[in-house]
Write an enzyme that holds these catalytic residues in place. Sequence first.
Site, PDB file in Angstrom:
ATOM      1  N   HIS A  32     -17.572 -30.559 -10.626  1.00  0.00           N
ATOM      2  CA  HIS A  32     -16.933 -30.809  -9.328  1.00  0.00           C
ATOM      3  C   HIS A  32     -15.419 -30.692  -9.500  1.00  0.00           C
ATOM      4  O   HIS A  32     -14.933 -30.397 -10.606  1.00  0.00           O
ATOM      5  CB  HIS A  32     -17.348 -32.189  -8.785  1.00  0.00           C
ATOM      6  N   GLU A  33     -14.692 -30.952  -8.419  1.00  0.00           N
ATOM      7  CA  GLU A  33     -13.233 -30.770  -8.465  1.00  0.00           C
ATOM      8  C   GLU A  33     -12.565 -31.648  -9.538  1.00  0.00           C
ATOM      9  O   GLU A  33     -11.509 -31.292 -10.047  1.00  0.00           O
ATOM     10  CB  GLU A  33     -12.607 -31.056  -7.095  1.00  0.00           C
ATOM     11  N   HIS A  35     -13.760 -32.269 -12.592  1.00  0.00           N
ATOM     12  CA  HIS A  35     -13.823 -31.477 -13.837  1.00  0.00           C
ATOM     13  C   HIS A  35     -12.831 -30.312 -13.771  1.00  0.00           C
ATOM     14  O   HIS A  35     -12.143 -30.004 -14.742  1.00  0.00           O
ATOM     15  CB  HIS A  35     -15.210 -30.849 -14.028  1.00  0.00           C
ATOM     16  N   GLN A 147      -9.845 -39.685 -16.578  1.00  0.00           N
ATOM     17  CA  GLN A 147      -9.558 -41.120 -16.651  1.00  0.00           C
ATOM     18  C   GLN A 147     -10.609 -41.954 -15.925  1.00  0.00           C
ATOM     19  O   GLN A 147     -10.587 -43.173 -16.007  1.00  0.00           O
ATOM     20  CB  GLN A 147      -8.170 -41.410 -16.074  1.00  0.00           C
ATOM     21  N   VAL A 175     -10.071 -37.870  -9.648  1.00  0.00           N
ATOM     22  CA  VAL A 175     -10.050 -37.128  -8.378  1.00  0.00           C
ATOM     23  C   VAL A 175     -11.058 -37.808  -7.442  1.00  0.00           C
ATOM     24  O   VAL A 175     -12.174 -38.141  -7.864  1.00  0.00           O
ATOM     25  CB  VAL A 175     -10.410 -35.638  -8.598  1.00  0.00           C
ATOM     26  N   MET A 183     -14.914 -38.929  -7.695  1.00  0.00           N
ATOM     27  CA  MET A 183     -15.868 -37.829  -7.879  1.00  0.00           C
ATOM     28  C   MET A 183     -16.661 -38.038  -9.164  1.00  0.00           C
ATOM     29  O   MET A 183     -16.123 -38.445 -10.191  1.00  0.00           O
ATOM     30  CB  MET A 183     -15.144 -36.500  -7.927  1.00  0.00           C
ATOM     31  N   SER A 184     -17.966 -37.747  -9.060  1.00  0.00           N
ATOM     32  CA  SER A 184     -18.865 -37.892 -10.209  1.00  0.00           C
ATOM     33  C   SER A 184     -20.034 -36.951  -9.981  1.00  0.00           C
ATOM     34  O   SER A 184     -20.472 -36.763  -8.837  1.00  0.00           O
ATOM     35  CB  SER A 184     -19.377 -39.334 -10.261  1.00  0.00           C
ATOM     36  N   SER A 185     -20.560 -36.383 -11.049  1.00  0.00           N
ATOM     37  CA  SER A 185     -21.741 -35.525 -10.905  1.00  0.00           C
ATOM     38  C   SER A 185     -22.884 -36.321 -10.292  1.00  0.00           C
ATOM     39  O   SER A 185     -23.712 -35.798  -9.561  1.00  0.00           O
ATOM     40  CB  SER A 185     -22.170 -34.986 -12.270  1.00  0.00           C
TER      41      SER A 185
END
Length: 285
Positions: A32-33, A35, A147, A175, A183-185
């Site tokens: 995702h953004e 990464h 982070q 992010v 954001m997380s998978s």
Amino acid sequence: MRVVRNVPDLVSARKEMGAQRIGFVPTMGFLHEGHLSLVDLAAKLANRVVVSIFVNPLQFGPGEDLETYPRDERGDLEKLRRRGVDLAFVPSAEEFYPPGAATRVHVEGPLTQRLCGATRPGHFDGVATVVTRLFSLVRPTVAVFGQKDFQQLQIVRRVNEDLGLGVHIVGGPIVREPSGLAMSSRNARLSPEEKTQALALTRALDEGANAIVRGERRAEMVRMAMSRILEESPGISPVYADVLRASDLAVVPQLEGEVLLAVAARVGVTRLIDNRVVTIEQSQS
Ligand code: PAF
């Protein structure tokens, strides 16, 4: 972009890169953004970028989500290609670890004692082991970690220092979705309702940070304020809410300097984490 799937091919692709500055971003895929911001950071700090996509079985405990961890190799490679990545390393577990592999890298002390170290036994041994092997194969100049996994970042710094791996470790900022959700998978597994419920994690961090801004310096009071938000929020099963010294994740009764506010909770079957680093200036303490 070159894609390699086994260790000999990685070693020879790396050899061809020679003495250039290599930026490395280790991932478990489903990019995702968050990464991709780490990839962009690596590209700024180096002149060749290597990304690994490997769902490392060693860092999943029994009953965790190894089998259901979201995967999308084709989509991931397309995103990396568009971002100008030079080399993607996409091994299977059989290709990555040599037959009979029996070595584990274990980090002692406060860095691994709380947060995910306490709630996911063995997790950080798996992370430290995979990162050490990746570093020794990729031999990066600089490696970028998010982070959002603050404890992981501090553990990787420790391993790098203790084992003399000589990699420059950089942390990339968290992010967030426009809602504030980190954001997380694993967010891909949340229903729309669960995505809203998951905002309890950010609210808990806000509560902790606001308590500090109002002058609260007793760690236990900040911890309780964050826990209360998680406990009172519908659809949330709290895992932890903690406040620690950021540099070494030690428990300190009175807060000063850089502190880490960290939370973890289950939303439905999905375990999410989030954190915030707050700096308390000397004159404010
Ligand atoms: O943060 C992750 O995605 C993983 O823990 C890492 C660093 C790629 C090791 O498997």
